[in-house]
Design an enzyme around this catalytic site. Structure first.
Site, PDB file in Angstrom:
ATOM      1  N   GLU A  48      16.570  14.854   6.426  1.00 18.61           N
ATOM      2  CA  GLU A  48      16.015  13.431   5.851  1.00 18.61           C
ATOM      3  C   GLU A  48      15.128  13.220   6.541  1.00 18.61           C
ATOM      4  O   GLU A  48      14.985  13.612   7.609  1.00 18.61           O
ATOM      5  CB  GLU A  48      16.926  12.515   6.389  1.00 18.61           C
ATOM      6  CG  GLU A  48      17.190  10.979   5.920  1.00 18.61           C
ATOM      7  CD  GLU A  48      17.875  10.417   6.530  1.00 18.61           C
ATOM      8  OE1 GLU A  48      18.250   8.904   5.923  1.00 18.61           O
ATOM      9  OE2 GLU A  48      18.517  10.587   7.375  1.00 18.61           O
ATOM     10  N   TYR A  65       9.773   7.157   2.403  1.00 18.41           N
ATOM     11  CA  TYR A  65      11.154   7.868   3.265  1.00 18.41           C
ATOM     12  C   TYR A  65      11.447   9.500   1.711  1.00 18.41           C
ATOM     13  O   TYR A  65      11.280   8.881   0.370  1.00 18.41           O
ATOM     14  CB  TYR A  65      12.537   6.899   2.352  1.00 18.41           C
ATOM     15  CG  TYR A  65      14.074   7.042   3.035  1.00 18.41           C
ATOM     16  CD1 TYR A  65      14.596   7.876   4.245  1.00 18.41           C
ATOM     17  CD2 TYR A  65      14.593   7.834   1.331  1.00 18.41           C
ATOM     18  CE1 TYR A  65      15.691   8.224   4.574  1.00 18.41           C
ATOM     19  CE2 TYR A  65      15.696   8.541   1.951  1.00 18.41           C
ATOM     20  CZ  TYR A  65      16.501   8.630   2.824  1.00 18.41           C
ATOM     21  OH  TYR A  65      17.719   9.434   3.158  1.00 18.41           O
TER      22      TYR A  65
END
Length: 432
Positions: free
Chosen positions: A241, A153
């Site tokens: 993101e 991530y």
């Protein structure tokens, strides 16, 4: 009943707030942005990334079955993924009114891409996040399918507490980051970025190492991190993101899926990006509200909420619920309010047949309460308001505003504070 898409918008605001709180628990300096009003399709976000040198899967966009077939042949990929392009999530488990199941399909045969696209384009796809009848698919993305050997991530976001951008990463990707922050905070890494110097080489390499990239992949990941920061700056993003930020068995670092939040205040210099805003899946009332710089989100109840600011909107919805009522929506005036906006806001709210009462909750900082009061009285008279109206005003010029309301001769119920307003609004519906 409001469409699930509209209701989801309200849930999303709370979800982002919850995520922010969880991440702050892991590293107190980080606060995520609270909302996103610009809607881009997946292929549009991917193109923005590719245009800035970020590695994404090779893809084409098609608006017909023949174009999809041609795109699949042009890709010359070992395996192809075909994705219906709608804004709602849950596409993979969705169902088309053509009978086709699933809005995401994998195949090694280009001919199958054309056959599948024929059952997608022009048909409605229903998922858990769409209205019951689904959303019409106008385009599909035909992309190279890549295997993922490891998922991480990575995000860059503008952080108020740090007075600038920060990088956030975790070697545990492909899952909700709030879960990781709550259960394994030691797997969350944060690095502040100097807005004048940008991401330094050592910072990018350290983040790549924290994410678990090894050998040549570490430098490759660091390069991608720097390119993502360049994208973040160039498009005036508040958040980029990437989840998963992954590696392939062939040794390639790829941004497989990304969410981009944009700074609404930068619209004047990001005209091309904001022109891509896809409003076709919005409720008609949301689009109508946007014409007057109003933010409208439909909910399922019968008490309309008329506020200034998303935080105040959520608080108003919550306190109505706590007092036994159900919010029908919230409508956010924002900061630079004009009397005409107030009138249009009331016009929107009264056009909703499920609204049985209206609660106005305004905290006047940069908003002049007298302007709100004048707008309210004008709207009540011209629209011949038929439902109970409860008004709570506080802040700039509030005494003048109260005088305007009191001398209007209109059946407006004043409230001393938010709880009093909520109780009165709920009672007005119960007594009808």
């Amino acid at each position: 009943m409001a469409s699930p898409l509209a209701a989801q918008a309200g849930t999303a605001l709370r979800g982002l707030a919850r995520r922010s709180a969880l991440l702050r628990g892991s590293f107190p300096a980080v606060q995520l942005t609270s909302r996103r009003w610009l809607n881009l399709q997946e292929y549009q976000s991917k193109k923005l990334m590719a245009d800035h040198g970020v590695t994404v899967q090779r893809f084409f966009v098609a608006d017909s079955a023949n174009d999809a077939l041609a795109a699949a042949k042009r890709l010359k990929a070992t395996e192809i993924v075909l994705k219906a392009q709608i804004l709602a999530g849950g596409r993979g488990k969705g169902v088309f009114n053509s009978g086709l199941k699933g809005g995401v399909h994998l195949t090694k045969d280009p001919k199958v891409v054309g056959q599948l696209a024929e059952q997608m384009i022009g048909y409605n796809l229903a998922t858990k996040q769409t209205p019951k009848d689904g959303v019409k698919v106008k385009k599909v993305m035909v992309a190279e399918a890549l295997n993922i050997s490891r998922e991480t991530y990575f995000a860059i976001l503008m952080d108020r507490a740090s007075n600038g951008p920060v990088m956030v990463g975790s070697p545990q990707g492909g899952v909700d980051i709030e879960e990781v922050a709550a259960t394994s905070p030691e797997l969350i890494f944060k690095e502040e970025i100097d807005i004048f110097e940008g991401v330094k080489d050592n910072q990018a390499l350290q983040m790549a190492e924290n994410l678990g990239f090894k050998g040549p992949l570490q430098q490759q990941a660091a390069d991608q991190i720097k390119k993502l920061y360049n994208l973040f700056l160039k498009i005036d993003a508040t958040q980029v993101e990437v989840n998963p930020f992954g590696e392939t068995p062939e040794g390639q670092v790829v941004c497989f899926d990304a969410k981009i939040n944009f700074d609404d205040n930068a619209e004047f210099r990001q005209k091309e990006i904001f022109a891509m805003d896809d409003k076709s899946e919005n409720e008609p009332m949301e689009n109508e509200a946007a014409k007057y710089d109003l933010k409208y989100i439909g909910l399922d109840g019968n008490i309309a909420c008329f506020v200034n600011g998303a935080g105040l909107a959520m608080a108003t919805c919550d306190i109505i619920s706590l007092n036994g009522g159900k919010p029908a929506n919230f409508l956010d005036l924002g900061g630079g309010v004009k009397e005409a906006q107030v009138y249009q806001a009331f016009k929107l709210l009264t056009a909703d047949p499920k609204v049985e009462a209206i609660l106005v909750n305004i905290f006047g900082g940069i908003v002049n309460c007298a302007i709100i009061a004048n707008g309210i009285t004008k709207a009540c008279r011209e629209l011949e308001l038929k439902v109970p109206l409860v008004v709570r005003l506080e802040g700039t010029n509030v005494h003048e505003a109260q005088r305007i309301l009191n001398e209007s001769g209109l059946p407006i119920t004043s409230a001393r504070d938010l709880e009093d307003a909520a109780k009165k609004a709920v009672a007005s519906v119960e007594n009808k």
